[in-house]
Design a protein around this motif. Structure first.
Motif, mmCIF file in Angstrom:
data_model
loop_
_atom_site.group_PDB
_atom_site.id
_atom_site.type_symbol
_atom_site.label_atom_id
_atom_site.label_comp_id
_atom_site.label_asym_id
_atom_site.label_seq_id
_atom_site.Cartn_x
_atom_site.Cartn_y
_atom_site.Cartn_z
ATOM 1 N N LYS A 155 8.620 -39.105 -11.902
ATOM 2 C CA LYS A 155 9.292 -40.405 -11.946
ATOM 3 C C LYS A 155 10.114 -40.547 -13.223
ATOM 4 C CE LYS A 155 6.307 -43.070 -8.901
ATOM 5 N NZ LYS A 155 5.390 -44.220 -8.774
ATOM 6 N N GLN A 156 9.547 -40.084 -14.338
ATOM 7 C CA GLN A 156 10.243 -40.211 -15.619
ATOM 8 C C GLN A 156 11.467 -39.300 -15.702
ATOM 9 O OE1 GLN A 156 7.062 -39.276 -18.305
ATOM 10 N NE2 GLN A 156 6.388 -41.406 -18.476
ATOM 11 N N THR A 157 11.342 -38.067 -15.244
ATOM 12 C CA THR A 157 12.437 -37.112 -15.436
ATOM 13 C C THR A 157 13.462 -37.130 -14.316
ATOM 14 O OG1 THR A 157 11.140 -35.349 -14.426
ATOM 15 C CG2 THR A 157 11.049 -35.534 -16.816
ATOM 16 N N ALA A 158 13.040 -37.385 -13.087
ATOM 17 C CA ALA A 158 13.970 -37.316 -11.960
ATOM 18 C C ALA A 158 14.351 -38.690 -11.419
ATOM 19 C CB ALA A 158 13.376 -36.470 -10.839
ATOM 20 N N GLY A 159 13.758 -39.732 -11.961
ATOM 21 C CA GLY A 159 14.108 -41.077 -11.525
ATOM 22 C C GLY A 159 13.556 -41.459 -10.170
ATOM 23 N N TRP A 211 3.136 -28.556 -9.701
ATOM 24 C CA TRP A 211 2.930 -29.654 -8.760
ATOM 25 C C TRP A 211 4.319 -30.012 -8.268
ATOM 26 C CZ3 TRP A 211 -1.088 -32.297 -6.583
ATOM 27 C CH2 TRP A 211 -2.364 -31.979 -7.029
ATOM 28 N N VAL A 212 4.480 -30.123 -6.964
ATOM 29 C CA VAL A 212 5.770 -30.472 -6.374
ATOM 30 C C VAL A 212 5.632 -31.860 -5.759
ATOM 31 C CG1 VAL A 212 7.591 -29.785 -4.796
ATOM 32 C CG2 VAL A 212 6.188 -28.031 -5.904
ATOM 33 N N VAL A 213 6.557 -32.737 -6.123
ATOM 34 C CA VAL A 213 6.518 -34.123 -5.676
ATOM 35 C C VAL A 213 7.748 -34.394 -4.825
ATOM 36 C CG1 VAL A 213 6.442 -36.535 -6.427
ATOM 37 C CG2 VAL A 213 5.344 -34.764 -7.826
ATOM 38 N N GLU A 214 7.522 -34.914 -3.631
ATOM 39 C CA GLU A 214 8.624 -35.355 -2.770
ATOM 40 C C GLU A 214 8.657 -36.869 -2.835
ATOM 41 O OE1 GLU A 214 9.563 -35.702 1.944
ATOM 42 O OE2 GLU A 214 8.779 -33.786 1.267
ATOM 43 N N GLY A 215 9.850 -37.413 -3.036
ATOM 44 C CA GLY A 215 9.957 -38.863 -3.139
ATOM 45 C C GLY A 215 11.374 -39.344 -2.960
ATOM 46 N N VAL A 225 10.778 -32.578 -6.605
ATOM 47 C CA VAL A 225 10.685 -32.360 -8.045
ATOM 48 C C VAL A 225 9.555 -31.365 -8.310
ATOM 49 C CG1 VAL A 225 10.394 -33.429 -10.313
ATOM 50 C CG2 VAL A 225 11.447 -34.737 -8.452
ATOM 51 N N TRP A 226 9.884 -30.271 -9.001
ATOM 52 C CA TRP A 226 8.902 -29.245 -9.374
ATOM 53 C C TRP A 226 8.484 -29.508 -10.817
ATOM 54 C CZ3 TRP A 226 12.738 -28.505 -5.947
ATOM 55 C CH2 TRP A 226 12.465 -27.783 -4.783
ATOM 56 N N SER A 279 14.575 -30.806 -10.326
ATOM 57 C CA SER A 279 14.683 -31.721 -9.184
ATOM 58 C C SER A 279 15.887 -31.341 -8.332
ATOM 59 C CB SER A 279 14.796 -33.171 -9.659
ATOM 60 O OG SER A 279 15.922 -33.351 -10.459
ATOM 61 N N GLU A 280 15.724 -31.535 -7.045
ATOM 62 C CA GLU A 280 16.782 -31.235 -6.063
ATOM 63 C C GLU A 280 16.800 -32.342 -5.029
ATOM 64 O OE1 GLU A 280 18.896 -28.599 -5.185
ATOM 65 O OE2 GLU A 280 18.435 -27.352 -6.912
#
Length: 176
Positions: free
Chosen positions: A45-49, A66-70, A80-81, A103-104
């Motif tokens: 959230k902090q780095t990729a918004g 940890w990979v986060v989809e959002g 985001v990796w 992030s992609e």
């Protein structure tokens, strides 16, 4: 009659104590992974918004991510990796700063659903055991763990276009 009621009350009390002990044990065991996941979500959230998260995966190959989809503020789907590093006691901690966080936009890559469809249409005999995003040889990939003809394999596919990376890794067939 009174002795029987007492025994039933003790039995119920012991059963409730066992349930409480099992809950505490479960909370204790899952505390580390939940904390890692929360840390990864916060860093994403902090780095990729990201403003909302849909799904998270922990990927362990040569490195831990940890990979986060959002979804970001403009309502675009993102992946985001977040890199983690292992420490002595077996726990993983996030790397310091934003270095390594990648992030992609999901539209610039292949989604999990698209990857599953492509894999099963290319080989209908294949049984997908697990599909998760990760990093392989410095590339952002989908990591496929699958079974075919009673053998298990790993195969990696580029996140960007879904093309295979290298050849499948066959696991020793010790389950037969």
């Amino acid at each position: 009659m009174k002795n029987r009621k007492t025994m039933i009350a003790y039995g119920v009390f012991i059963f409730i104590l066992l349930l409480i002990a099992m809950y505490w044990y479960y909370s204790y065991v899952t505390q580390g992974p939940k904390q890692e996941e929360s840390t990864a979500i916060l860093k994403a959230k902090q780095t990729a918004g990201l403003v909302a998260t849909d799904k998270t995966w922990k990927s362990v190959w040569a490195d831990t991510y940890w990979v986060v989809e959002g979804t970001d503020a403009e309502n675009r789907k993102m992946m985001v990796w977040v890199p983690f590093q292992s420490i002595k006691d077996g726990q993983d901690i996030p790397q310091q700063g934003t270095e390594g966080v990648h992030s992609e936009l999901l539209q610039n890559g292949v989604s999990e659903e698209q990857m599953r469809t492509a894999i099963t249409s290319a080989n209908p005999d294949l049984e997908i055991v697990r599909l998760l995003p990760g990093v392989f040889n410095g590339e952002y990939v989908w990591q496929l763990f699958y079974k075919i003809n009673n053998s298990y394999y790993y195969q990696f596919y580029k996140f960007a276009d879904g093309s295979p990376v290298g050849t499948p890794f066959q696991l020793p067939n010790t389950l037969q």
